[in-house]
Design an enzyme around this catalytic site. Structure first.
Site, PDB file in Angstrom:
ATOM      1  CB  CYS A 341      39.866 -56.097 -53.033  1.00  9.84           C
ATOM      2  SG  CYS A 341      39.989 -56.044 -54.845  1.00  9.84           S
ATOM      3  CG  HIS A 433      36.845 -52.169 -52.796  1.00 10.62           C
ATOM      4  ND1 HIS A 433      37.894 -52.272 -51.912  1.00 10.62           N
ATOM      5  CD2 HIS A 433      37.325 -52.572 -54.004  1.00 10.62           C
ATOM      6  CE1 HIS A 433      38.962 -52.721 -52.546  1.00 10.62           C
ATOM      7  NE2 HIS A 433      38.651 -52.913 -53.814  1.00 10.62           N
TER       8      HIS A 433
END
Length: 510
Positions: A341, A433
């Protein structure tokens, strides 16, 4: 049964999240249909529900303890800190703006009470019991007027309150007594009693103090939970992680192969979803540590740059500390690096940010051929794909939109079309994630890392992260079942706080 309970704490990190999860798992094993609830959560560790709503990871973990699918109803207000002075406000799973602490507590918080109560009422109409988690301490007298997560929700929903205290920190009796004594008479009526957490030693030595506490407050202690290693799952705030500690206090299994694999996680500012590395730490022979100095990367077989709520700030921090130069050099040498991310974004060539930091054009580390533009709309999805020949599931929470201009795709669909991420040599980046919780992919990825690092490390063939999580949740349920007065807890959840509880002066200041 149509009951409820609020688990409050004498302090932050007293154990509210794990006690709530333990009570939920105990109840569901009794055949009770139960749900978790936290009116307002402040956390950088979040999760995406199947309907695309962002909630705190602690509530997602508690929903798993209940064996139900998490929803936005379980955490209607999520605050994601963006620095010392402001937080992003996520309402019913969607971001609605940035507010300073003064702006939030100065009026916005109280206006959310109706929404919070509606969510709780909907859950109580669907489930047999709802176990609510408070935040910080209910005796934050400076914030009581606008409180919607502790006594504010308890008063409005008539919930009995159980106060948890961490005895490992010391001062638990004073904390229990002081918590009650700083509440108004109306609030005190709902505080049913106490639960001691993290006790070490002979419980008979504690019992005289519990008897005196009952004499002073008129309230029972509902249990003494012993200290257990390895139960700190999905903490709310990655900012409190020790830079020198391991990820979890768990038993270290020996490696399957001849070598261990060393993973260094850059402890960047506003670190979010650091739980991504839990699946690595669960692997026998994988040693995970957080680092903040370039020399600590020297012996690492894999360096992970985790997510962050401040991508540009993380870049500045990496450069200030000399870590940026070390990461660029490491990637050029073909030594494994993984960015997740925000960590993926810093590895790119260019960042255009008029949303998060409002810094405008910022050069990245230039390790991956990626250009990132921050969009005002947040991406909240639960993608599924393939990588390294294995099935992968994850979740996305980000404003940055990546334009990949080269390299190889990291995650693809079953027809080979790129879904997310980028790979150049042994540097990988992704917005997903939770991907490392996919067991087959994690093992394949670690095999590649070990080969690139020259380590004779072999992933265990049977490690199931989902099964390990279930074992942890069952251990929490066991703690409640074996060390709490479950008959008294059952009455409390079903019937509310006992009548006639005494007032403890001085009460809340006028």
């Amino acid at each position: 049964m149509n009951g409820g309970l609020l688990v409050a704490g004498t302090t932050s990190d007293a154990g509210k999240s794990v006690v709530t999860a333990g009570i939920c798992r105990w109840l569901v094993r009794q055949g009770v249909k139960v749900a978790p609830f936290k009116a307002q959560n402040m956390s950088l560790n979040s999760f995406v529900t199947r309907e695309g709503a962002e909630i705190g990871r602690a509530q997602a973990m508690q929903a798993q303890a209940c064996r139900v699918e998490p929803t936005a109803l379980m955490n209607p207000v999520l605050l994601k800190p963006g620095g010392e002075q402001s937080s992003q406000v996520v309402l019913l799973g969607k971001p609605v703006g940035e507010l300073s602490a003064r702006g939030y507590h100065g009026g916005r918080q109280q206006r959310l009470l109706g929404t919070v109560l509606d969510c709780l009422a909907e859950l109580r109409g669907t489930y047999d019991a709802v176990i609510c988690e408070g935040a910080g301490s209910p005796a934050e007298i400076n914030l009581r007027r606008t409180d919607i997560v502790n006594m504010g929700i308890a008063r409005n929903a008539r919930l009995p309150v159980l106060v948890v205290g961490d005895i490992d920190r010391g001062g638990v009796f004073a904390s229990f007594f002081g918590t009650v004594a700083l509440l108004s008479p109306e609030d005190q009526e709902l505080v049913a009693g106490f639960l001691v957490n993290k006790f070490r030693g002979d419980v008979t030595l504690l019992e005289p103090g519990l008897d005196m506490l009952h004499g002073l407050t008129g309230r029972h202690t509902y249990g003494v939970l012993p200290f257990r290693h390895g139960l700190g799952i999905d903490e709310e705030d990655g900012l409190r992680v020790s830079l020198r500690g391991t990820v979890r206090e768990s038993t270290v299994a020996p490696p399957v192969g001849e070598d261990v694999l060393r993973v260094a996680v850059c402890a960047i500012p506003l670190m979010s979803n650091f739980t991504d590395v839990d699946a690595l730490a669960a692997e026998p022979g994988v040693v995970v540590r957080f680092v903040d100095r370039p020399e600590e990367l020297a012996d690492a077989d894999l360096v992970v740059i985790p997510g962050t709520r401040g991508t540009v700030r993380a870049l500045e921090w990496l450069r200030e500390r000399g870590l940026a130069e070390a990461l660029v050099r490491r990637a050029a040498e073909g030594r494994p690096v993984l960015g997740i991310c925000g960590g993926f974004q810093v590895l790119g060539e260019h960042i255009e940010d008029e949303v998060e930091s409002r810094a405008g054009a910022v050069p990245g580390l230039g390790v991956l051929p990626v250009r990132v533009r921050f969009a005002r709309e947040k991406t909240l999805t639960r993608p599924v794909g393939e990588a390294l020949g294995e099935h992968v599931e994850g979740y996305e929470i980000h404003h940055g939109v990546a334009e990949v201009t080269g390299g190889e795709a990291f995650f693809s669909d079953d027809e080979g079309h790129s879904l997310d991420g980028c790979r150049v040599g042994h540097t990988w980046g992704t917005h997903w994630h939770g991907s490392l919780e996919s067991d087959g992919f994690r093992r394949a990825f670690l095999r590649e890392v070990a080969a690139a690092a020259g380590r004779r490390f072999v992933p265990a063939p049977d490690t199931s992260f989902a099964a390990l999580r279930e074992e942890q949740l069952d251990r929490l349920g066991d703690l409640i079942e074996q060390h709490a007065d479950t008959d008294a807890l059952w009455r409390l959840i079903e019937s509310g706080a006992p009548q006639g509880l005494p007032f403890i002066p001085p009460g809340a200041p006028v």
